[in-house]
Design a protein around this motif. Structure first.
Motif, PDB file in Angstrom:
ATOM      1  N   UNK A   5      -2.921  23.278  27.639  1.00  0.00           N
ATOM      2  CA  UNK A   5      -0.814  22.884  27.104  1.00  0.00           C
ATOM      3  C   UNK A   5      -0.584  20.961  26.465  1.00  0.00           C
ATOM      4  N   UNK A   6      -1.307  20.473  27.833  1.00  0.00           N
ATOM      5  CA  UNK A   6      -1.198  18.888  27.386  1.00  0.00           C
ATOM      6  C   UNK A   6      -1.336  18.883  26.671  1.00  0.00           C
ATOM      7  N   UNK A   7      -2.740  19.290  25.542  1.00  0.00           N
ATOM      8  CA  UNK A   7      -2.840  18.770  24.142  1.00  0.00           C
ATOM      9  C   UNK A   7      -2.162  19.185  22.850  1.00  0.00           C
ATOM     10  N   UNK A   8      -1.362  20.490  23.391  1.00  0.00           N
ATOM     11  CA  UNK A   8      -0.275  20.916  22.409  1.00  0.00           C
ATOM     12  C   UNK A   8       0.773  20.088  22.505  1.00  0.00           C
ATOM     13  N   UNK A   9       1.180  20.021  23.816  1.00  0.00           N
ATOM     14  CA  UNK A   9       2.335  18.774  23.269  1.00  0.00           C
ATOM     15  C   UNK A   9       1.933  16.634  23.258  1.00  0.00           C
ATOM     16  N   UNK A  10       1.049  16.692  22.970  1.00  0.00           N
ATOM     17  CA  UNK A  10       0.913  15.492  22.575  1.00  0.00           C
ATOM     18  C   UNK A  10       0.513  15.542  21.151  1.00  0.00           C
ATOM     19  N   UNK A  11       0.207  16.721  20.823  1.00  0.00           N
ATOM     20  CA  UNK A  11       0.480  17.212  18.926  1.00  0.00           C
ATOM     21  C   UNK A  11       1.871  16.943  18.481  1.00  0.00           C
ATOM     22  N   UNK A  12       2.499  18.271  19.272  1.00  0.00           N
ATOM     23  CA  UNK A  12       3.765  18.014  19.076  1.00  0.00           C
ATOM     24  C   UNK A  12       4.888  17.076  19.033  1.00  0.00           C
ATOM     25  N   UNK A  13       4.327  15.939  20.024  1.00  0.00           N
ATOM     26  CA  UNK A  13       4.675  14.691  20.447  1.00  0.00           C
ATOM     27  C   UNK A  13       4.714  13.834  18.724  1.00  0.00           C
ATOM     28  N   UNK A  22      10.170   9.431   8.916  1.00  0.00           N
ATOM     29  CA  UNK A  22      10.232  10.009   7.486  1.00  0.00           C
ATOM     30  C   UNK A  22       8.252  10.491   6.653  1.00  0.00           C
ATOM     31  N   UNK A  23       7.438  11.162   7.218  1.00  0.00           N
ATOM     32  CA  UNK A  23       6.558  11.162   7.089  1.00  0.00           C
ATOM     33  C   UNK A  23       6.725  12.470   6.633  1.00  0.00           C
ATOM     34  N   UNK A  24       7.397  13.107   7.200  1.00  0.00           N
ATOM     35  CA  UNK A  24       7.357  14.589   7.372  1.00  0.00           C
ATOM     36  C   UNK A  24       8.701  14.761   6.887  1.00  0.00           C
ATOM     37  N   UNK A  25       9.413  16.347   6.074  1.00  0.00           N
ATOM     38  CA  UNK A  25      10.143  17.182   6.041  1.00  0.00           C
ATOM     39  C   UNK A  25      10.026  17.746   7.098  1.00  0.00           C
ATOM     40  N   UNK A  26      11.784  17.823   7.559  1.00  0.00           N
ATOM     41  CA  UNK A  26      12.327  18.838   8.424  1.00  0.00           C
ATOM     42  C   UNK A  26      11.067  20.075   8.604  1.00  0.00           C
ATOM     43  N   UNK A  27      11.022  20.729   7.319  1.00  0.00           N
ATOM     44  CA  UNK A  27      10.755  21.962   6.982  1.00  0.00           C
ATOM     45  C   UNK A  27       8.860  22.286   7.647  1.00  0.00           C
ATOM     46  N   UNK A  28       8.168  20.860   6.924  1.00  0.00           N
ATOM     47  CA  UNK A  28       6.591  20.583   7.499  1.00  0.00           C
ATOM     48  C   UNK A  28       6.843  20.590   8.650  1.00  0.00           C
ATOM     49  N   UNK A  29       7.743  19.440   9.364  1.00  0.00           N
ATOM     50  CA  UNK A  29       8.028  19.314  11.108  1.00  0.00           C
ATOM     51  C   UNK A  29       8.032  20.226  11.661  1.00  0.00           C
ATOM     52  N   UNK A  30       8.597  21.890  11.302  1.00  0.00           N
ATOM     53  CA  UNK A  30       8.988  23.206  11.890  1.00  0.00           C
ATOM     54  C   UNK A  30       7.448  24.084  11.581  1.00  0.00           C
ATOM     55  N   UNK A  31       7.182  23.648  10.634  1.00  0.00           N
ATOM     56  CA  UNK A  31       5.948  25.017  10.129  1.00  0.00           C
ATOM     57  C   UNK A  31       4.362  24.331  11.288  1.00  0.00           C
ATOM     58  N   UNK A  33       5.360  22.481  13.748  1.00  0.00           N
ATOM     59  CA  UNK A  33       5.165  22.316  14.859  1.00  0.00           C
ATOM     60  C   UNK A  33       4.695  23.893  15.942  1.00  0.00           C
ATOM     61  N   UNK A  34       5.311  24.837  14.984  1.00  0.00           N
ATOM     62  CA  UNK A  34       4.845  26.328  15.999  1.00  0.00           C
ATOM     63  C   UNK A  34       3.518  26.477  15.772  1.00  0.00           C
ATOM     64  N   UNK A  35       2.413  26.495  14.488  1.00  0.00           N
ATOM     65  CA  UNK A  35       1.329  26.218  14.446  1.00  0.00           C
ATOM     66  C   UNK A  35       0.660  25.108  15.600  1.00  0.00           C
ATOM     67  N   UNK A  36       1.359  24.086  16.273  1.00  0.00           N
ATOM     68  CA  UNK A  36       0.969  23.297  17.423  1.00  0.00           C
ATOM     69  C   UNK A  36       0.763  24.226  19.017  1.00  0.00           C
ATOM     70  N   UNK A  37       2.361  24.813  18.786  1.00  0.00           N
ATOM     71  CA  UNK A  37       2.398  25.175  19.882  1.00  0.00           C
ATOM     72  C   UNK A  37       1.701  26.641  20.729  1.00  0.00           C
ATOM     73  N   UNK A  38       1.403  27.194  19.164  1.00  0.00           N
ATOM     74  CA  UNK A  38       0.158  28.776  19.818  1.00  0.00           C
ATOM     75  C   UNK A  38      -0.926  28.159  19.608  1.00  0.00           C
TER      76      UNK A  38
END
Length: 176
Positions: A5-13, A22-31, A33-38
């Motif tokens: 879970x800590x690895x997933x959280x670090x990637x999400x951060x 400004x390196x990712x759009x809002x849609x890219x971030x959402x997509x 994050x969904x993959x990172x958290x699962x």
């Protein structure tokens, strides 16, 4: 290898920081994050951040302990030079899942009564010729010469009553 879970959280951060910069759009971030958290494996997580700049890591880090063990593993930032000193404890540095922005990393060990274990990612090489031990030995199961495009770790220093082991991660066997 499976992630925590800590690895997933670090990637999400890291993804959220990239969005803030400004390196990712809002849609890219959402997509992402969904993959990172699962995510289940490190390969799943790495694919989410490969197009982002590598986090800046200090050039030199000193790790010291008088009586405890020094251990670094998982997703951690590796400096160009790492000095680890321990009087009564051991040192374990696991580079197999670390963020390593440098092709050559220098590790200097200063041990009195403890040993050191260094775990490298598959394909990496290590030079242990400048490590000395009075009552132990240096064992390396990895190539000693640099390889193009692969991590090369130069290990030097000494141990009075301990030794040094350098190897790749152990492969886990699953039985049913």
């Amino acid at each position: 290898m499976r992630v925590s879970d800590a690895d997933r959280e670090r990637t999400a951060q890291r993804l959220q920081q990239a969005f803030t910069e400004g390196r990712l759009t809002h849609l890219e971030l959402e997509d992402r994050l969904e993959i990172a958290l699962t995510a289940k494996t490190y390969a799943d997580l790495r694919g989410l951040v490969t197009d982002l700049p590598v986090e800046q890591v200090d050039e030199v880090i000193d790790l010291e302990s008088k009586s405890g063990n020094i251990k670094r593993s998982g997703d951690w930032g590796v400096p160009r030079r790492l000095r680890a000193a321990s009087k009564y404890g051991s040192v374990e540095l696991d580079f197999s899942q670390a963020v390593i922005p440098h092709q050559v990393v220098e590790v200097e060990l200063d041990l009195a009564y403890g040993s050191a274990k260094i775990i490298l990612p598959e394909g990496a090489a290590a030079n242990v010729d400048s490590f000395r031990s009075e009552w132990g030995r240096a064992d390396s199961d990895v190539p000693g010469r640099p390889r193009p495009g692969a991590l090369y770790v130069v290990i030097k220093g000494h141990a009075k009553y301990g030794g040094l082991t350098v190897r790749y991660p152990r492969r886990r066997r699953f039985t049913h």
